[in-house]
Design a protein around this motif. Sequence first.
Motif, short mmCIF file in Angstrom:
data_model
loop_
_atom_site.label_atom_id
_atom_site.label_comp_id
_atom_site.label_asym_id
_atom_site.label_seq_id
_atom_site.Cartn_x
_atom_site.Cartn_y
_atom_site.Cartn_z
N LYS A 31 -1.89 3.76 3.92
CA LYS A 31 -1.45 3.23 5.23
C LYS A 31 -1.90 4.14 6.35
N SER A 32 -1.70 5.46 6.17
CA SER A 32 -2.11 6.41 7.22
C SER A 32 -3.62 6.42 7.38
N ALA A 33 -4.37 6.28 6.24
CA ALA A 33 -5.83 6.24 6.32
C ALA A 33 -6.29 4.99 7.07
N LYS A 34 -5.64 3.87 6.80
CA LYS A 34 -6.00 2.62 7.48
C LYS A 34 -5.75 2.72 8.99
N LYS A 35 -4.61 3.31 9.36
CA LYS A 35 -4.30 3.50 10.78
C LYS A 35 -5.33 4.40 11.45
N TRP A 36 -5.72 5.47 10.69
CA TRP A 36 -6.69 6.39 11.29
C TRP A 36 -8.03 5.71 11.51
N LEU A 37 -8.48 4.87 10.55
CA LEU A 37 -9.73 4.12 10.71
C LEU A 37 -9.67 3.15 11.90
N GLU A 38 -8.55 2.47 12.04
CA GLU A 38 -8.39 1.55 13.17
C GLU A 38 -8.45 2.31 14.51
N LYS A 39 -7.83 3.50 14.51
CA LYS A 39 -7.84 4.32 15.73
C LYS A 39 -9.25 4.77 16.06
N GLN A 40 -10.04 5.15 15.02
CA GLN A 40 -11.42 5.60 15.25
C GLN A 40 -12.29 4.45 15.77
N GLU A 41 -12.08 3.24 15.24
CA GLU A 41 -12.84 2.08 15.72
C GLU A 41 -12.55 1.79 17.19
N LYS A 42 -11.27 1.87 17.56
CA LYS A 42 -10.90 1.64 18.97
C LYS A 42 -11.53 2.69 19.87
N GLN A 43 -11.53 3.94 19.42
CA GLN A 43 -12.13 5.01 20.23
C GLN A 43 -13.63 4.81 20.39
N ALA A 44 -14.30 4.37 19.30
CA ALA A 44 -15.75 4.13 19.36
C ALA A 44 -16.07 3.01 20.34
N GLU A 45 -15.28 1.94 20.30
CA GLU A 45 -15.49 0.83 21.24
C GLU A 45 -15.29 1.29 22.68
N LYS A 46 -14.28 2.13 22.87
CA LYS A 46 -13.99 2.61 24.23
C LYS A 46 -15.10 3.51 24.75
N THR A 47 -15.62 4.40 23.91
CA THR A 47 -16.70 5.30 24.34
C THR A 47 -17.97 4.52 24.64
N ALA A 48 -18.25 3.50 23.82
CA ALA A 48 -19.45 2.67 24.06
C ALA A 48 -19.35 1.93 25.40
N LEU A 79 0.84 -1.21 0.00
CA LEU A 79 0.00 0.00 0.00
C LEU A 79 0.87 1.25 0.00
N SER A 80 0.28 2.34 -0.47
CA SER A 80 1.01 3.63 -0.45
C SER A 80 0.95 4.23 0.95
N ASP A 81 1.71 5.29 1.13
CA ASP A 81 1.78 5.93 2.46
C ASP A 81 0.44 6.53 2.85
N LYS A 82 -0.27 7.11 1.88
CA LYS A 82 -1.58 7.71 2.20
C LYS A 82 -2.58 6.67 2.65
#
Length: 374
Positions: free
Chosen positions: A285-302, A280-283
């Motif tokens: 990769k960064s987008a994938k990391k950001w999505l994973e981070k958002q999913e973890k935050q959503a699980e934590k808030t729930a 994958l390209s750098d963009k």
Amino acid sequence: MDAVENKDNNIDKRKKHKGKHDKPKPLEDMEVDHWLIVPSPNEECLLEVSSFSTLFPQYREKYLQEAWPEVKSALKGHAIACELDLVKGSMTVSTTRKTRDPYIIVKARDLIKLLSRSVPAKQALKILNDEMQCDIIKIGGLVRNKEKFVKRRQRLIGPNSSTLKALEILTHCYILVQGNSVSAMGSFKGLKQVRRVVEECMLNKMHPVYNIKVLLMKKNLASNPELANENWDRFLPKFKKKNVKQKKVKTKEKKEYTPFPPPQPPSKIDMQLESGEYFLSDKKKSAKKWLEKQEKQAEKTAENKRKREEAFKAPEEAQMQNDDKNHKDDIAAMAASLKNKAKEFGNRKSATDEINAEMYIAAPGQSSKKKQKN
């Protein structure tokens, strides 16, 4: 007669032949006192210079500097030269031309050994007397484990040095425990007893308290003249060593031996290649990391929201159906019991109506029951 004379001549010849072995010996002369100590002349006695040196620890340097003049003057009286080297950290004693006693250099060697092992100078100078001997017992190599060594050395000293003082009184010796050695001063008999007690204590063969008990009993038996020349084995206690159960050491189960090494864990690049992230390209990769981070935050808030709502959740109310049924059953039972009581009361009332009144009326010739009672 000639034969007899020849025999006598032969006997005389034999006596003359053996006479060289029958000369009087110097020790057989009873007029001479062979044990008398004759002072040596003022001439030189020692042909060679003998010297001994020993090292001392750094913490003894200050004390030895203060006590050295006293040591030097004491050795000077026996014509022994001594030197204190603070640079090398050593003490040296040597004989001089004026030295008369050949054994005094050995005493001087013992003196510097005792001084290097923290024995006070006043006590160490007593070794120069002929009646005093010394023994240095090295206990450092008797025990390998350091913790066991410290415990056994403390066992030898005892609480407030009570065990050591008792041993000093019974053996008539001066004892000092310092570091990895035990310094003792006294007679040969006392030093032998001290060495045996110290070695048995450090090798865990016998507790020093038991040895002190044995020495005390021997002292009492020696004071008794009747038992002084008898065998004391029947009087002395025999201490048997008890087998104490030791803790079993937990041994790990040995794994089967395999000549091949374990498989190498996959590296980070290998894992990226398997998932396809490596290409994958750098963009992306960064987008994938950001999505994973958002999913973890959503699980934590729930999860946090669920925990907060649990505090405001009303407790479940108890079911009242069973209570109503029980209440109705109790009322029906009370009604039935009241009906039964009413029936019983009605039966009693009808029985009183049937009572004959003539029983209570007195006949003309008879008195009533009440009057008879009166």
